[in-house]
Scaffold this motif. Structure first.
Motif, PDB file in Angstrom:
ATOM      1  N   THR A 226      13.098  20.090  44.522  1.00 35.78           N
ATOM      2  CA  THR A 226      12.281  18.754  45.118  1.00 35.78           C
ATOM      3  C   THR A 226      13.017  17.471  45.066  1.00 35.78           C
ATOM      4  O   THR A 226      14.092  17.226  44.461  1.00 35.78           O
ATOM      5  N   VAL A 227      12.307  16.401  45.744  1.00 35.79           N
ATOM      6  CA  VAL A 227      12.942  15.254  45.828  1.00 35.79           C
ATOM      7  C   VAL A 227      12.834  14.580  44.459  1.00 35.79           C
ATOM      8  O   VAL A 227      14.057  13.749  43.926  1.00 35.79           O
ATOM      9  N   GLY A 228      12.145  14.982  43.400  1.00 34.90           N
ATOM     10  CA  GLY A 228      12.122  14.691  42.124  1.00 34.90           C
ATOM     11  C   GLY A 228      13.274  14.842  41.406  1.00 34.90           C
ATOM     12  O   GLY A 228      13.936  14.463  40.555  1.00 34.90           O
ATOM     13  N   ASP A 229      13.663  16.425  41.551  1.00 31.49           N
ATOM     14  CA  ASP A 229      14.902  16.963  41.341  1.00 31.49           C
ATOM     15  C   ASP A 229      16.030  16.260  41.538  1.00 31.49           C
ATOM     16  O   ASP A 229      17.153  16.127  40.732  1.00 31.49           O
ATOM     17  N   TRP A 230      16.234  15.854  42.956  1.00 30.01           N
ATOM     18  CA  TRP A 230      17.466  15.076  43.218  1.00 30.01           C
ATOM     19  C   TRP A 230      17.537  13.979  42.615  1.00 30.01           C
ATOM     20  O   TRP A 230      18.682  13.502  42.059  1.00 30.01           O
ATOM     21  N   VAL A 231      16.611  13.270  42.641  1.00 26.96           N
ATOM     22  CA  VAL A 231      16.371  11.909  41.738  1.00 26.96           C
ATOM     23  C   VAL A 231      17.115  12.168  40.482  1.00 26.96           C
ATOM     24  O   VAL A 231      17.723  11.139  39.971  1.00 26.96           O
ATOM     25  N   ARG A 232      16.441  12.978  39.785  1.00 26.24           N
ATOM     26  CA  ARG A 232      16.670  13.103  38.273  1.00 26.24           C
ATOM     27  C   ARG A 232      18.078  13.507  38.224  1.00 26.24           C
ATOM     28  O   ARG A 232      18.886  13.270  37.199  1.00 26.24           O
ATOM     29  N   GLY A 238      24.415   9.806  35.454  1.00 30.18           N
ATOM     30  CA  GLY A 238      24.917   8.270  35.331  1.00 30.18           C
ATOM     31  C   GLY A 238      24.976   7.461  36.288  1.00 30.18           C
ATOM     32  O   GLY A 238      25.705   6.507  36.264  1.00 30.18           O
ATOM     33  N   LEU A 239      24.637   7.767  37.639  1.00 31.17           N
ATOM     34  CA  LEU A 239      24.524   7.044  38.754  1.00 31.17           C
ATOM     35  C   LEU A 239      23.561   6.344  38.944  1.00 31.17           C
ATOM     36  O   LEU A 239      22.380   6.749  38.267  1.00 31.17           O
ATOM     37  N   VAL A 240      23.602   5.291  39.713  1.00 32.49           N
ATOM     38  CA  VAL A 240      22.454   4.310  39.941  1.00 32.49           C
ATOM     39  C   VAL A 240      21.897   4.515  41.289  1.00 32.49           C
ATOM     40  O   VAL A 240      22.734   4.510  42.373  1.00 32.49           O
ATOM     41  N   LEU A 241      20.594   5.090  41.658  1.00 26.64           N
ATOM     42  CA  LEU A 241      20.202   5.357  42.798  1.00 26.64           C
ATOM     43  C   LEU A 241      19.890   4.287  43.497  1.00 26.64           C
ATOM     44  O   LEU A 241      18.890   3.376  43.210  1.00 26.64           O
ATOM     45  N   ASP A 242      20.568   4.040  44.867  1.00 27.31           N
ATOM     46  CA  ASP A 242      20.258   2.871  45.633  1.00 27.31           C
ATOM     47  C   ASP A 242      19.309   3.017  46.729  1.00 27.31           C
ATOM     48  O   ASP A 242      18.582   2.039  46.956  1.00 27.31           O
ATOM     49  N   ASP A 243      19.209   4.279  47.344  1.00 29.10           N
ATOM     50  CA  ASP A 243      18.408   4.419  48.282  1.00 29.10           C
ATOM     51  C   ASP A 243      18.128   5.831  48.535  1.00 29.10           C
ATOM     52  O   ASP A 243      19.088   6.557  48.104  1.00 29.10           O
TER      53      ASP A 243
END
Length: 283
Positions: A226-232, A238-243
């Motif tokens: 899911t989108v949430g799975d990808w974000v987590r 240890g990466l910062v999600l920018d977009d």
């Protein structure tokens, strides 16, 4: 480089599937199946899509978003870049021409053989590596950019481990961008016809899509998140999600690619692009 795997082919030139199911599939099973599938499918896949992908071009997705316009990787001139899941390596050659010091990696010897042919044909000698996305054969903090255009990540069982590898090889401040199947695709039929847009399975059913041959052996595995799975997974590495980019269909583009089409693309998203960076260690 290991020799390409051979599988029985169907009338369309792709590996013949004896059965399809949704069930768990682990890291080794997924890697073994997908390496064999892409080895066998490389000629048919490139015959069907090679003209659209180009020999020296960076196409992020079937919607037609190109890096020349999107600039998701920033200025790559003089940067050390790793492409994960390069296929025939058109993106890597585009990056090379843009001034990057690029290495292209793929699990499939069949795809890399075609990449080597195109290196010679274009005169752009991009280094090619055969390896799994979950075990990148590069030193820690050795690259400035990691990119992946539908390469590797949808096919690995342990995406958390693969993203941890991305974070490991990135230098502090380094950038990561990857396009994957939009999670919203999974509950919908695999059809380009907008009349077929109906929910046929649960968005929350995370069991992989598995194809087997006539003897029940696994020949293809694709993993749903899911989108949430990808974000987590990105943040957990240890990466910062920018977009999170959801490309809209490019005006005037007429190509149909699997379930992607201009008519369907006008209604629902088909691609998700993750854009992130490794935090700088300096204050």
């Amino acid at each position: 480089m290991s020799p390409p795997t051979t599988l029985p082919l169907g009338p369309d030139g792709y590996p013949a599937a004896g059965g399809v199911e949704r069930r768990p599939a682990g890291r080794k099973e997924s890697a073994r199946a997908n390496r064999g599938w892409w080895d066998a499918a490389a000629p048919a896949y490139l015959a069907e899509h090679g003209a659209d992908l180009g020999d020296v071009d960076f196409l992020w997705c079937p919607e037609g978003l190109r890096e020349a316009d999107a600039r998701l990787l920033g200025d790559v001139r003089g940067r050390r870049v790793l492409e994960v899941g390069c296929g025939s390596a058109p993106c890597a050659r585009w990056l090379h021409r843009a001034g990057a010091d690029v290495v292209a990696l793929d699990v499939s010897a069949g795809m890399l053989a075609r990449a080597a042919e195109l290196n010679r044909a274009t005169g752009l000698d991009v280094p090619l590596l055969q390896a799994d996305a979950g075990a990148l054969p590069l030193a820690a903090a050795s690259v400035d950019v990691v990119c992946s255009a539908f390469g590797g990540l949808p096919f690995v069982a342990d995406v958390e481990g693969a993203l941890a590898e991305v974070a490991r090889v990135l230098r502090p401040g380094g950038r990561f961008a990857a396009s994957v199947n939009h999670p919203f695709r999974w509950p919908l039929p695999d059809s380009p016809d907008p009349d077929d847009l109906r929910v046929v399975s649960s968005y929350f059913d995370r069991r992989p899509y598995v194809e087997t041959d006539g003897e029940g052996r696994t020949v293809y595995v694709e993993h749903h998140r899911t989108v949430g799975d990808w974000v987590r997974a990105v943040v957990g590495a240890g990466l910062v999600l920018d977009d999170l980019v959801e490309p809209e269909w490019t005006p005037g583009r007429t190509q149909v690619w699997g379930q992607w089409s201009p008519e369907r693309g006008a209604l629902v998203p088909g691609t998700l692009v993750l854009v992130a960076h490794r935090p700088s260690t300096s204050a």
